[in-house]
Structures are given as C-alpha cells and as structure tokens.
Scaffold this motif. Structure first.
Motif, mmCIF file in Angstrom:
data_model
loop_
_atom_site.group_PDB
_atom_site.id
_atom_site.type_symbol
_atom_site.label_atom_id
_atom_site.label_comp_id
_atom_site.label_asym_id
_atom_site.label_seq_id
_atom_site.Cartn_x
_atom_site.Cartn_y
_atom_site.Cartn_z
ATOM 1 N N ALA A 1 0.839 -1.211 0.000
ATOM 2 C CA ALA A 1 0.000 0.000 0.000
ATOM 3 C C ALA A 1 0.866 1.250 0.000
ATOM 4 C CB ALA A 1 -0.917 -0.009 1.220
ATOM 5 N N TRP B 1 -7.044 -9.265 -3.013
ATOM 6 C CA TRP B 1 -7.611 -8.443 -4.083
ATOM 7 C C TRP B 1 -9.120 -8.274 -3.905
ATOM 8 C CZ3 TRP B 1 -11.258 -8.674 -7.905
ATOM 9 C CH2 TRP B 1 -11.150 -7.748 -8.939
ATOM 10 N N LEU C 1 -9.925 -5.983 -1.021
ATOM 11 C CA LEU C 1 -9.815 -4.557 -1.342
ATOM 12 C C LEU C 1 -11.068 -4.058 -2.045
ATOM 13 C CD1 LEU C 1 -6.111 -4.374 -2.615
ATOM 14 C CD2 LEU C 1 -7.016 -3.462 -0.466
ATOM 15 N N ASP D 1 -13.716 -3.659 0.566
ATOM 16 C CA ASP D 1 -13.463 -2.460 1.377
ATOM 17 C C ASP D 1 -14.094 -1.233 0.721
ATOM 18 O OD1 ASP D 1 -12.089 -3.867 3.261
ATOM 19 O OD2 ASP D 1 -10.091 -3.146 2.708
ATOM 20 N N SER E 1 -12.926 2.126 2.051
ATOM 21 C CA SER E 1 -11.920 2.749 1.188
ATOM 22 C C SER E 1 -12.645 3.435 0.040
ATOM 23 C CB SER E 1 -10.944 1.708 0.639
ATOM 24 O OG SER E 1 -10.251 1.054 1.672
ATOM 25 N N THR F 1 -8.077 3.257 -4.448
ATOM 26 C CA THR F 1 -7.863 1.812 -4.418
ATOM 27 C C THR F 1 -7.639 1.210 -5.803
ATOM 28 O OG1 THR F 1 -9.284 1.691 -2.451
ATOM 29 C CG2 THR F 1 -8.813 -0.377 -3.564
ATOM 30 N N ARG G 1 -4.105 0.340 -6.903
ATOM 31 C CA ARG G 1 -3.594 -0.809 -6.143
ATOM 32 C C ARG G 1 -4.206 -2.111 -6.643
ATOM 33 N NH1 ARG G 1 -3.881 -1.621 0.472
ATOM 34 N NH2 ARG G 1 -2.279 -3.258 0.585
ATOM 35 N N ARG H 1 -11.830 -6.782 4.112
ATOM 36 C CA ARG H 1 -10.652 -7.545 3.679
ATOM 37 C C ARG H 1 -10.117 -8.421 4.807
ATOM 38 N NH1 ARG H 1 -5.650 -5.579 4.482
ATOM 39 N NH2 ARG H 1 -6.408 -3.442 4.449
#
Length: 486
Positions: A153, A187, A190, A193, A199, A204, A207, A285
């Motif tokens: 991150a 993955w 994320l 999230d 997030s 994101t 990433r 996550r």
C-alpha cells in the motif's frame, strides 16, 4: 559503555530473547515419516541430474506417473544433510521457522509485549506441523507474501517481488497455490473495502490493478517447473483426496478432544471474543482473510499455520484498541538504561545465547535415539543383514524410512506419497491392515507378498501368527517381521 547502554534496552533484550526462544521451539529432531524419501529423492536428483516423473521406489506403483513437486526442497534437504548432517538440518529449519514467526511478530501492533504474547500463542497452536520438511519452507513464503501485500500500500514496487518468489515457491512445494490464493483473497478484500465504504475507489483502483497484474504474472511462472502445467491442477487434486483426510493425521480436521489442540481452540475463541468486544471494527478484507483461513484450518490441521499468520496481527490490532480505550497501556521509562541495568541485560543475553547453543547441540546429539524410538531402526538393520524374501508389505509410516535405508535392494509396498497411491489403494491397505474384510488374503496374493513388516499391535500380525505357513522372523517393541514359505 555508552554504546552498550544505548543498545541494550529492556525492549531490545526482550525481543532478542523472544526471537531466540522461537528458534529453540522450532529446533527439533527429525521425526516426519516423509523426511526419509525426501532425503533419498534429493540424493538421486543430484546423482542423476534429473527430476523423477515416474515412481522408482514401490513395487505397487513402479513406473507410474509421479508429480515430484517438492524436488528443489528435497535437493536442499540432501545438500544440508550431506554438508552439515543433522545439526545443519536442525539449525536451518529452526531458523526458517524462527524467521516465519519473526515476520509475523513484526506485522503485529503492540510490540514488543502484546505482539510477543500473541505470536507465541500462535506458534504453540501451529507447532505440530513444524519440522525438517518442505511444508516449513511454504509457511515461510506465506509469511513473506503477507508482509509484501501489507507493505504494498505504501511501497508499491515491493509487490513485484512476489513474481521471483513464486517461481522459487512453485519448485519448492505445490503449496505455492497458497500464495496465489492469499493474493486473490486480498484483491477481493480490497474490492469489498470499497463496496462497504472503508476505502475509496479512486485511491484503491491503482492498487487493484497492480495486484491483479502481479497475480497474473505469478500464474504465468507456475509452468516453469519440471512438471509444467500439470502443477496447475495438482494442488486441487491433493486437497480433494478423502483418504488423505482419513488416514493422515495432519490432513484431518483438528480434534479438540486432544490436549495439544487446546491452544488452537482457545485462539479461535479469543479471535471471536476480540471481534465482538473490540471498539475497532474489522475491515471486509480482514474479515474475508480471517474467515477463509479459519475454514481451511478447521478442515485440515495442516492449514493451521496460515490461519495463525492471518489471525495474530488482526488480534493484536483488536487488542490494542481495547487497551487504548481503557487506558491499560504499559509505560516504559524513557531514555537508555543505567549502566547496571545494561550490564544485567548483557548478562541475560549471553546466558540465553549460551543456553541456545547447548540446546541445539543436545537436540542434534539425540537424533539417533529419537530415530530408534520413532522408526523400526533395529528391525530394518535385521532386514539389511538377513535379507528376508520380498515383496514386503510395510506400514505406510515406515515406507520413507525403508526407502532411505534399503532402496534399491527392496521396493516398498507404500510410503507417504498418498497422492501417488490414490484413495482406492489406501482404503484397500487399511482394510487389509485391520483385517476388516475377506479381501485381505487376496491382497497378499495379488501382490505376492512374502514378508509382512508391521507394528506388533497390527490386527494382520495377530491373524498371520495363527495361520499355517507363516512364521515370525523378528520381533521387538516397535515391529514384527513375518514371512511365509514358497
């Protein structure tokens, strides 16, 4: 002296002793039944300059396809044994396990004290799968992958380290699938999230793209092994084997009636309690990783290690939130310790390091005695000296030991490569061993068994002792050798 006072703080002394303690926990004698055929395979790979693709060891599966997915681990094991004997193996694999849990410790909040307690708890819960074995290397790489995923991150480029590591892992062990699985779950986590508002998509998405590319790149290197694309499906075939769960303890679900499984049970209950009462709420996550690895650990004791690697850092975060909310934190005196305290810390470190050296030397010295207790060493020496007629029906847990001690003079009936023999064969052997059906006699005839080599309490030994034509050649507390005339 100022340097000693500055460096030898209570915190640093504690961490060094803690890390040495993990190493000593992991420095243990060789007792894994599969170790011996790993050792022999590594030797033969180096001698022949080639990896096996068919079975060379048994008379029941000789020449049939065999996926030698641990070939590089086996070469490393043999090189360590040849170069440094038992001491080298014990030191190397103790260090591998120590580094695995040191990385876990470094991922935890609340260092050094809460993190150390939780890491030690996780180590105790998972220690039944430790040892001089390829699985230990997989656990280290899983720990490294989790570090990389968390650090990526901030340090974006570190994610690309997974690609060469995956190339190494796929040649060390088929548990490489664990690394790709963790990356895929991360993955998806994320994405969740963002879906649940933990997030934001703009932050994101880059990433997610990097991680997606890394996953595809890791998949692309999987065929770069002696078994090629076959290794894509091999891990799935292994975990679907019902007989492996029935007959191999580490593949079975944890039995919480056994006292050695109590630390795992308490760890699971502690996770549930912390999730329920901590003011810090889990991100999707974290919850996804925790749920999947817990399910894997409950299905098979072999997977407890990966659950511990995921659960302990989450527990530390949840625990620190409770501590902060209630003002229970410990306060350390700022600044370096006084000269007397620093000298005391030094004395403690020297004493513990000396103990560690003596302990490892003692463990290595005990290897012969441990081998004689865990394996039928005396009976194998009798076979080697007197050459009873083959083929020999042997205990599956002794197959690897026979491969190391008696190959190529004797081929084994079975060894620890359960994937090679298959569910039907393992079921048939179990019914023969236990004399559970009338087919046991046909099994002996089908394979032309001339000698039976089993523990004294095996039901088949009791039955053959009463059968005409069978006679006992050798017996001790661990093994009985019976043969029949032509």
């Amino acid at each position: 002296m100022p340097f000693i006072q500055h460096w030898l703080t209570l915190r640093r002394t504690f961490v060094v002793i803690f890390v040495l303690g993990l190493f000593l926990m992991a420095s243990r004698n060789v007792g894994d039944p599969d170790f011996w055929w790993h050792l022999r395979t590594g030797q033969l790979i180096l001698q022949n300059h080639a990896v096996f693709h068919t079975d060379p060891y048994s008379f029941t599966r000789h020449g049939q396809p065999w996926v030698s997915h641990e070939w590089l681990s086996e070469v490393l094991i043999y090189l360590l044994y040849r170069g440094a004997s038992w001491l080298g193996l014990i030191l190397a694999f103790g260090a591998v396990t120590g580094v695995t849990f040191l990385l876990l410790y470094r991922r935890c909040a609340g260092q050094p004290y809460l993190a150390a307690i939780l890491t030690l708890w996780g180590a105790i819960a998972s220690q039944s799968t430790w040892g001089v074995r390829p699985h230990t290397l997989s656990l280290l790489l899983a720990s490294v992958f989790l570090v990389i995923l968390e650090k990526s991150a901030i340090r974006k480029s570190v994610l690309w380290c997974t690609i060469p590591l995956m190339l190494l892992w796929v040649n060390l062990h088929a548990e490489y699938a664990l690394g790709i699985g963790v990356m895929a779950i991360f993955w998806l986590g994320l994405v969740l999230d963002c879906v649940f508002g933990f997030s934001h998509w703009p932050e994101t998405l880059p990433r997610l793209k990097r991680l997606g590319v890394a996953i595809l790149a890791c998949l692309s290197v999987v065929p770069l092994n002696p078994n090629g694309v076959r290794l894509f499906v091999y891990p799935l075939e292994t975990i679907q084997s019902k007989s492996m769960q029935r007959y191999i303890d580490e593949w079975a679900s944890p039995n919480f009636h056994l006292h050695e499984q109590i630390p795992l049970l308490l760890l699971i209950l502690a996770v549930i309690g912390l999730v329920a009462f901590s003011p810090r709420k889990l991100r999707p996550r974290e919850l996804l990783l925790l749920t999947v690895t817990l399910a894997a650990a409950l299905q098979s004791g072999r997977h407890v290690g990966i659950f511990v690697l995921v659960a302990v850092p989450i527990m530390s975060e949840l625990g620190i939130a409770i501590i902060d909310e209630n003002g229970w934190g410990l306060r350390e005196r700022p600044g370096p310790p006084g000269l007397t305290a620093a000298l005391l810390n030094m004395a403690i470190l020297i004493g513990f390091c000396s103990f560690a050296v003596l302990r490892v030397l003692y463990v290595a010295k005990q290897q012969s005695e441990v081998e004689a207790k865990a394996f039928p060493a005396a009976a194998v020496a009798y076979i080697d000296a007197n050459h009873p007629p083959g083929p020999i029906l042997n205990n599956p847990n002794w197959g690897g030991y026979l491969i190391w001690k008696l190959y190529p003079d004797y081929a084994v009936f079975i060894d620890g490569r359960a994937d090679l023999y298959g569910d039907d064969f393992l079921d048939e052997l179990a019914s023969t061993y236990l004399v559970q059906s009338s087919r046991w006699e046909r099994v002996l005839e089908e394979w032309n068994i001339r000698t039976v080599f089993l523990p004294p309490d095996a039901p088949l030994i009791s039955v053959l002792a009463k059968r005409a034509g069978w006679k006992q050649l050798y017996a001790d507390h661990s093994a009985v050798l019976m043969t029949r005339g032509p």
